[in-house]
Design a protein around this motif. Structure first.
Motif, PDB file in Angstrom:
ATOM      1  N   GLU A  30       1.033   1.244  -1.074  1.00 54.83           N
ATOM      2  CA  GLU A  30       0.427   1.491   0.238  1.00 54.83           C
ATOM      3  C   GLU A  30      -1.085   1.311   0.202  1.00 54.83           C
ATOM      4  OE1 GLU A  30       0.194   4.835   3.771  1.00 54.83           O
ATOM      5  OE2 GLU A  30       1.644   5.106   2.164  1.00 54.83           O
ATOM      6  N   ARG A  31      -1.724   1.833  -0.830  1.00 56.09           N
ATOM      7  CA  ARG A  31      -3.187   1.690  -0.938  1.00 56.09           C
ATOM      8  C   ARG A  31      -3.599   0.232  -1.037  1.00 56.09           C
ATOM      9  NH1 ARG A  31      -5.383   5.817  -5.361  1.00 56.09           N
ATOM     10  NH2 ARG A  31      -3.362   5.475  -6.314  1.00 56.09           N
ATOM     11  N   LEU A  32      -2.895  -0.549  -1.846  1.00 60.55           N
ATOM     12  CA  LEU A  32      -3.231  -1.964  -1.970  1.00 60.55           C
ATOM     13  C   LEU A  32      -2.918  -2.722  -0.684  1.00 60.55           C
ATOM     14  CD1 LEU A  32      -2.190  -2.856  -5.633  1.00 60.55           C
ATOM     15  CD2 LEU A  32      -4.500  -2.669  -4.692  1.00 60.55           C
ATOM     16  N   TYR A  33      -1.842  -2.331  -0.003  1.00 57.49           N
ATOM     17  CA  TYR A  33      -1.515  -2.966   1.280  1.00 57.49           C
ATOM     18  C   TYR A  33      -2.698  -2.841   2.241  1.00 57.49           C
ATOM     19  CZ  TYR A  33       0.217  -3.535   5.991  1.00 57.49           C
ATOM     20  OH  TYR A  33       0.354  -3.936   7.308  1.00 57.49           O
ATOM     21  N   TRP A  34      -3.219  -1.620   2.378  1.00 52.93           N
ATOM     22  CA  TRP A  34      -4.310  -1.416   3.341  1.00 52.93           C
ATOM     23  C   TRP A  34      -5.599  -2.074   2.883  1.00 52.93           C
ATOM     24  CZ3 TRP A  34      -3.294  -0.769   8.056  1.00 52.93           C
ATOM     25  CH2 TRP A  34      -2.123  -0.106   8.437  1.00 52.93           C
ATOM     26  N   HIS A  35      -5.824  -2.144   1.599  1.00 58.85           N
ATOM     27  CA  HIS A  35      -6.985  -2.870   1.073  1.00 58.85           C
ATOM     28  C   HIS A  35      -6.877  -4.352   1.458  1.00 58.85           C
ATOM     29  CE1 HIS A  35     -10.049  -4.271  -1.699  1.00 58.85           C
ATOM     30  NE2 HIS A  35      -9.159  -5.022  -2.321  1.00 58.85           N
ATOM     31  N   ILE A  36      -5.726  -4.930   1.253  1.00 62.27           N
ATOM     32  CA  ILE A  36      -5.477  -6.335   1.574  1.00 62.27           C
ATOM     33  C   ILE A  36      -5.514  -6.544   3.083  1.00 62.27           C
ATOM     34  CG2 ILE A  36      -3.693  -8.136   1.546  1.00 62.27           C
ATOM     35  CD1 ILE A  36      -2.829  -6.904  -1.225  1.00 62.27           C
ATOM     36  N   ARG A  37      -4.915  -5.636   3.811  1.00 59.96           N
ATOM     37  CA  ARG A  37      -4.808  -5.760   5.272  1.00 59.96           C
ATOM     38  C   ARG A  37      -6.183  -5.859   5.918  1.00 59.96           C
ATOM     39  NH1 ARG A  37      -1.164  -3.943   9.504  1.00 59.96           N
ATOM     40  NH2 ARG A  37      -2.177  -4.734  11.360  1.00 59.96           N
ATOM     41  N   LYS A  38      -7.151  -5.121   5.395  1.00 65.68           N
ATOM     42  CA  LYS A  38      -8.497  -5.167   5.953  1.00 65.68           C
ATOM     43  C   LYS A  38      -9.142  -6.532   5.728  1.00 65.68           C
ATOM     44  CE  LYS A  38      -9.377  -0.545   4.598  1.00 65.68           C
ATOM     45  NZ  LYS A  38      -8.636  -0.513   3.483  1.00 65.68           N
ATOM     46  N   ILE A  39      -8.663  -7.266   4.773  1.00 67.03           N
ATOM     47  CA  ILE A  39      -9.232  -8.576   4.474  1.00 67.03           C
ATOM     48  C   ILE A  39      -8.495  -9.688   5.220  1.00 67.03           C
ATOM     49  CG2 ILE A  39      -9.723 -10.259   2.641  1.00 67.03           C
ATOM     50  CD1 ILE A  39      -9.911  -7.805   0.710  1.00 67.03           C
ATOM     51  N   VAL A  40      -7.165  -9.669   5.192  1.00 65.70           N
ATOM     52  CA  VAL A  40      -6.395 -10.770   5.789  1.00 65.70           C
ATOM     53  C   VAL A  40      -5.934 -10.464   7.219  1.00 65.70           C
ATOM     54  CG1 VAL A  40      -5.642 -11.630   3.540  1.00 65.70           C
ATOM     55  CG2 VAL A  40      -4.153 -10.073   4.817  1.00 65.70           C
ATOM     56  N   ILE A  41      -6.141  -9.253   7.662  1.00 63.85           N
ATOM     57  CA  ILE A  41      -5.978  -8.781   9.035  1.00 63.85           C
ATOM     58  C   ILE A  41      -4.540  -8.506   9.475  1.00 63.85           C
ATOM     59  CG2 ILE A  41      -6.592  -9.123  11.476  1.00 63.85           C
ATOM     60  CD1 ILE A  41      -8.989  -8.831   9.417  1.00 63.85           C
ATOM     61  N   THR A  42      -3.651  -9.469   9.429  1.00 61.45           N
ATOM     62  CA  THR A  42      -2.328  -9.238  10.020  1.00 61.45           C
ATOM     63  C   THR A  42      -1.353  -8.620   9.016  1.00 61.45           C
ATOM     64  OG1 THR A  42      -1.377 -11.393   9.475  1.00 61.45           O
ATOM     65  CG2 THR A  42      -2.631 -11.245  11.550  1.00 61.45           C
ATOM     66  N   HIS A  43      -0.388  -7.932   9.564  1.00 59.43           N
ATOM     67  CA  HIS A  43       0.637  -7.264   8.770  1.00 59.43           C
ATOM     68  C   HIS A  43       1.425  -8.265   7.915  1.00 59.43           C
ATOM     69  CE1 HIS A  43       3.910  -4.561   7.723  1.00 59.43           C
ATOM     70  NE2 HIS A  43       4.761  -5.391   8.283  1.00 59.43           N
ATOM     71  N   ASP A  44       1.866  -9.352   8.540  1.00 64.67           N
ATOM     72  CA  ASP A  44       2.667 -10.342   7.798  1.00 64.67           C
ATOM     73  C   ASP A  44       1.876 -10.962   6.649  1.00 64.67           C
ATOM     74  OD1 ASP A  44       4.878  -9.895   9.386  1.00 64.67           O
ATOM     75  OD2 ASP A  44       4.441 -11.558  10.752  1.00 64.67           O
ATOM     76  N   ASN A  45       0.623 -11.329   6.932  1.00 67.78           N
ATOM     77  CA  ASN A  45      -0.206 -11.908   5.877  1.00 67.78           C
ATOM     78  C   ASN A  45      -0.460 -10.895   4.763  1.00 67.78           C
ATOM     79  OD1 ASN A  45      -0.326 -14.285   7.310  1.00 67.78           O
ATOM     80  ND2 ASN A  45      -2.374 -13.921   8.114  1.00 67.78           N
ATOM     81  N   ALA A  46      -0.695  -9.650   5.140  1.00 71.13           N
ATOM     82  CA  ALA A  46      -0.931  -8.603   4.138  1.00 71.13           C
ATOM     83  C   ALA A  46       0.291  -8.422   3.247  1.00 71.13           C
ATOM     84  CB  ALA A  46      -1.305  -7.285   4.812  1.00 71.13           C
ATOM     85  N   ASN A  47       1.471  -8.458   3.847  1.00 74.52           N
ATOM     86  CA  ASN A  47       2.696  -8.337   3.047  1.00 74.52           C
ATOM     87  C   ASN A  47       2.848  -9.507   2.075  1.00 74.52           C
ATOM     88  OD1 ASN A  47       3.802  -5.870   3.715  1.00 74.52           O
ATOM     89  ND2 ASN A  47       4.933  -6.678   5.460  1.00 74.52           N
ATOM     90  N   ASP A  48       2.543 -10.709   2.543  1.00 76.40           N
ATOM     91  CA  ASP A  48       2.630 -11.891   1.668  1.00 76.40           C
ATOM     92  C   ASP A  48       1.656 -11.771   0.498  1.00 76.40           C
ATOM     93  OD1 ASP A  48       4.528 -12.957   3.368  1.00 76.40           O
ATOM     94  OD2 ASP A  48       3.154 -14.384   4.326  1.00 76.40           O
ATOM     95  N   VAL A  49       0.419 -11.393   0.802  1.00 72.21           N
ATOM     96  CA  VAL A  49      -0.598 -11.277  -0.245  1.00 72.21           C
ATOM     97  C   VAL A  49      -0.250 -10.118  -1.190  1.00 72.21           C
ATOM     98  CG1 VAL A  49      -3.041 -10.811  -0.711  1.00 72.21           C
ATOM     99  CG2 VAL A  49      -2.397 -12.347   1.162  1.00 72.21           C
ATOM    100  N   LEU A  50       0.265  -9.040  -0.646  1.00 72.68           N
ATOM    101  CA  LEU A  50       0.665  -7.898  -1.483  1.00 72.68           C
ATOM    102  C   LEU A  50       1.747  -8.311  -2.468  1.00 72.68           C
ATOM    103  CD1 LEU A  50       0.337  -4.832  -2.023  1.00 72.68           C
ATOM    104  CD2 LEU A  50       2.181  -4.480  -0.365  1.00 72.68           C
TER     105      LEU A  50
END
Length: 181
Positions: A30-50
């Motif tokens: 969860e912590r890494l998801y939100w870290h990534i989400r702030k950078i790539v913005i969208t939920h789907d992109n954050a999940n892919d990067v995670l």
């Protein structure tokens, strides 16, 4: 700290790696998801990067030299994966900074996972207009509660430079919020 040492040891042990990795996921996903989400913005992109981040962590754990904390090492991987994702997609679609910021705010307003109030939306609008360096430093310090030392390790930038960037961003944010209200 002993928990991290044990976790690293188990991650490097082929017989215990899968169970230890599941523990790692439980602790940091969860912590890494939100870290990534702030950078790539969208939920789907954050999940892919995670997902890519955890694949790199799983495959690279034996190369982890323990010169930093596991937490810092994983954040650096997540950050690098996020930047790699943005660069890859930037090549596909060249978009101006203003268009990107407007798109970010539009996506944020429409995102079912965003339940912020007007002040939160204003804060995100102001952050989106900071330089990308200030955005990253501010988000890691303010939202992720990382130390300047950890941010320095993740971004490979001196602590003094980070502090200057962070406090400049804070001043800008304060000024713009006070002006708006």
């Amino acid at each position: 700290m002993n928990q991290e040492v044990d976790l690293i040891k188990n991650l490097k042990n082929p017989k215990l790696k899968n169970k230890a990795f599941q523990d790692l996921l439980d602790m940091y996903q969860e912590r890494l998801y939100w870290h990534i989400r702030k950078i790539v913005i969208t939920h789907d992109n954050a999940n892919d990067v995670l997902q890519e981040t955890f694949i790199r962590i799983f495959n690279g754990i034996n190369n982890f030299k323990e010169k930093s904390s596991l937490h810092t090492w994983m954040y650096r991987i997540a950050y690098n994966e996020s930047i790699r994702f943005l660069e890859k997609n930037k090549i596909k679609t060249l978009v101006s900074i203003d268009q990107e910021n407007n798109s970010y705010l539009k996506n944020l307003k429409q995102d079912p996972f965003f339940n912020g109030d007007e002040l939160q939306l204003k804060l995100n609008e102001i952050i989106s207009k900071l330089s990308s360096k200030q955005q990253r430093v501010f988000q890691m310090k303010y939202f992720d509660d990382l130390s300047f030392h950890d941010i320095s390790d993740i971004l490979n930038i001196s602590e003094n430079t980070l502090k200057s960037s962070y406090y400049s961003a804070v001043k800008t944010i304060e000024d713009k919020i006070l002006a708006a209200y």
